[in-house]
Write an enzyme that holds these catalytic residues in place. Structure first.
Site, PDB file in Angstrom:
ATOM      1  N   SER A  61       1.789 -21.843   7.512  1.00 59.65           N
ATOM      2  CA  SER A  61       1.913 -20.572   6.781  1.00 59.65           C
ATOM      3  C   SER A  61       3.183 -20.457   5.953  1.00 59.65           C
ATOM      4  CB  SER A  61       1.849 -19.403   7.759  1.00 59.65           C
ATOM      5  OG  SER A  61       0.519 -19.177   8.124  1.00 59.65           O
ATOM      6  N   LYS A  64       2.673 -20.234   2.361  1.00 63.20           N
ATOM      7  CA  LYS A  64       2.286 -18.978   1.702  1.00 63.20           C
ATOM      8  C   LYS A  64       3.409 -18.470   0.796  1.00 63.20           C
ATOM      9  CE  LYS A  64      -0.791 -17.826   5.525  1.00 63.20           C
ATOM     10  NZ  LYS A  64      -0.927 -17.169   6.829  1.00 63.20           N
ATOM     11  N   TYR A 189      -5.936 -24.266  -0.126  1.00 61.03           N
ATOM     12  CA  TYR A 189      -5.261 -23.590   0.992  1.00 61.03           C
ATOM     13  C   TYR A 189      -5.051 -24.547   2.173  1.00 61.03           C
ATOM     14  CZ  TYR A 189      -4.366 -20.445   4.865  1.00 61.03           C
ATOM     15  OH  TYR A 189      -3.804 -19.860   5.966  1.00 61.03           O
ATOM     16  N   TYR A 241       4.118 -12.086  10.782  1.00 53.44           N
ATOM     17  CA  TYR A 241       2.866 -11.423  11.181  1.00 53.44           C
ATOM     18  C   TYR A 241       3.160 -10.115  11.901  1.00 53.44           C
ATOM     19  CZ  TYR A 241       2.039 -16.395  10.772  1.00 53.44           C
ATOM     20  OH  TYR A 241       2.067 -17.679  10.348  1.00 53.44           O
ATOM     21  N   VAL A 259       2.257 -21.994  12.091  1.00 54.08           N
ATOM     22  CA  VAL A 259       1.799 -22.432  13.411  1.00 54.08           C
ATOM     23  C   VAL A 259       2.126 -23.902  13.714  1.00 54.08           C
ATOM     24  CG1 VAL A 259      -0.014 -20.727  13.850  1.00 54.08           C
ATOM     25  CG2 VAL A 259      -0.569 -22.808  12.571  1.00 54.08           C
TER      26      VAL A 259
HETATM   27  N1  GLN Z   1      -3.336 -23.182   8.426  1.00 55.67           N
HETATM   28  C1  GLN Z   1      -3.184 -22.096   9.345  1.00 55.67           C
HETATM   29  C2  GLN Z   1      -4.399 -21.200   9.310  1.00 55.67           C
HETATM   30  O1  GLN Z   1      -4.857 -20.887   8.253  1.00 55.67           O
HETATM   31  C3  GLN Z   1      -1.959 -21.319   8.999  1.00 55.67           C
HETATM   32  C4  GLN Z   1      -1.742 -20.171   9.944  1.00 55.67           C
HETATM   33  C5  GLN Z   1      -0.329 -20.023  10.353  1.00 55.67           C
HETATM   34  O2  GLN Z   1       0.529 -20.889  10.161  1.00 55.67           O
HETATM   35  N2  GLN Z   1      -0.067 -18.922  10.997  1.00 55.67           N
HETATM   36  O3  GLN Z   1      -4.931 -20.785  10.303  1.00 55.67           O
END
Ligand code: GLN
Length: 305
Positions: A61, A64, A189, A241, A259
């Site tokens: 993430s 992003k 993505y 988050y 993650v």
């Molecule tokens: N690639 C992960 C997903 O889309 C990214 C989520 C994350 O890092 N929180 O679920």
């Protein structure tokens, strides 16, 4: 400084035992939960690091933030924020219900999956491969690392199991937020999430943001000051988050987790920080990485709030 970082890493290593590596993307379950590292890159070009700061991990993430920068550069803030909002969330990062019930026309912010899939769809390029090439090129520039690349095992693993992201994307296609080919957007993505980096790379991205969009190592401006400001603000309010408020209270700087266990931090006008510890807490943030950041924030008085 290196000594301070080493002490902080050693003091917090026990926290790695209290979390769990992500398993919902099968390839991520192979990560070593004991890893813990930190790197600091100041806007005066000093680099410090300790622990497992040379271990590669997928940025997940954290990507992003990179996609948001490109989407803003390509479209301007009016267009971007007409398709994705800038409001914090109390929901999990892959929440479907918030998309349907809160504002059916716009994901809450670009740091949750639905919003990030929209920003990826807004990056210019004649097809998915051109978009991912631009993302990689930009990431190499802002990390000063020409070797940045995709971990194809993680990418394949996520593509095979990313049904929830697929559900989010098709829902958004059905209501017209996503234009173009959904599978192509999802492919971008999944690839951007699978970009591999180390704490040192992440710290440099943070340093560029801390330095208002100018690369500290060569003085090149890569994004306008206003884009850097928008990105840092969204990181501060939405980057962790449903733990963003707690992160702002306890650490007090813009941050973005993934993650894969990484956290990107930008301390305005001072430094970028990259931490890595793949054992996660229940909200998907690096459990020991968070503790390391709490300590360094106290020691160096980093909170901007
Ligand atoms: N690639 C992960 C997903 O889309 C990214 C989520 C994350 O890092 N929180 O679920």
């Amino acid at each position: 400084m290196n000594k301070l970082l080493e002490t902080i890493i050693e003091n917090n290593r026990e926290w790695t035992q209290k979390g769990k590596v992500a398993t919902y993307i099968p390839e991520l379950s192979k990560a070593n939960p004991n890893h813990l590292g930190i790197a600091v890159y100041t806007i005066d070009n000093e680099e410090f690091c300790a622990g497992d700061c040379n271990v590669k991990f997928t940025i997940q993430s954290i990507s992003k933030v990179i996609a948001l920068m490109l989407a803003l550069l390509d479209n301007g803030k009016e267009i971007v924020f007409s398709k994705v909002d800038m409001e914090p969330t109390a929901d999990t990062f892959n929440s479907i219900s918030s998309l349907e019930t809160r504002n059916p026309n716009k994901p809450l912010n670009p740091m949750i999956n639905s919003g990030a899939i929209v920003t990826s769809s807004l990056i210019n390029g004649k097809n998915g491969s051109e978009v991912i090439e631009r993302l990689l090129k930009f990431t190499r520039k802002i990390t000063n690392n020409p070797n940045i690349d995709i971990n194809y095992n993680v990418y394949k693993s996520e593509k095979e199991t990313g049904h929830r992201n697929r559900a989010l994307a098709y829902y958004m296609k059905s209501i017209g937020i996503i234009e173009g080919d959904v599978e192509e957007v999802l492919d971008v993505y999944f690839k951007q999430c699978s970009i591999e980096a180390t704490c040192k790379d992440i710290a440099k991205i943070g340093a560029m943001l801390a330095n208002d969009g100018v690369l500290p190592w060569n003085g090149e401006r890569v994004i306008p000051r206003q884009v850097a400001r928008i990105v840092k603000t969204i990181m501060l309010t939405c980057g962790m988050y449903d733990a963003s408020g707690e992160f702002a209270v306890k650490i007090g700087v813009p941050g973005k987790s993934g993650v894969g266990g990484g956290i990107l931090v930008a301390v305005p006008s001072r430094m970028g920080i990259g931490v890595f510890g793949p054992a996660l807490d229940s909200k998907g943030n690096s459990i020991a990485g968070w503790k390391v950041l709490e300590d360094i924030s106290k020691e160096l008085d980093l909170s901007i709030l």
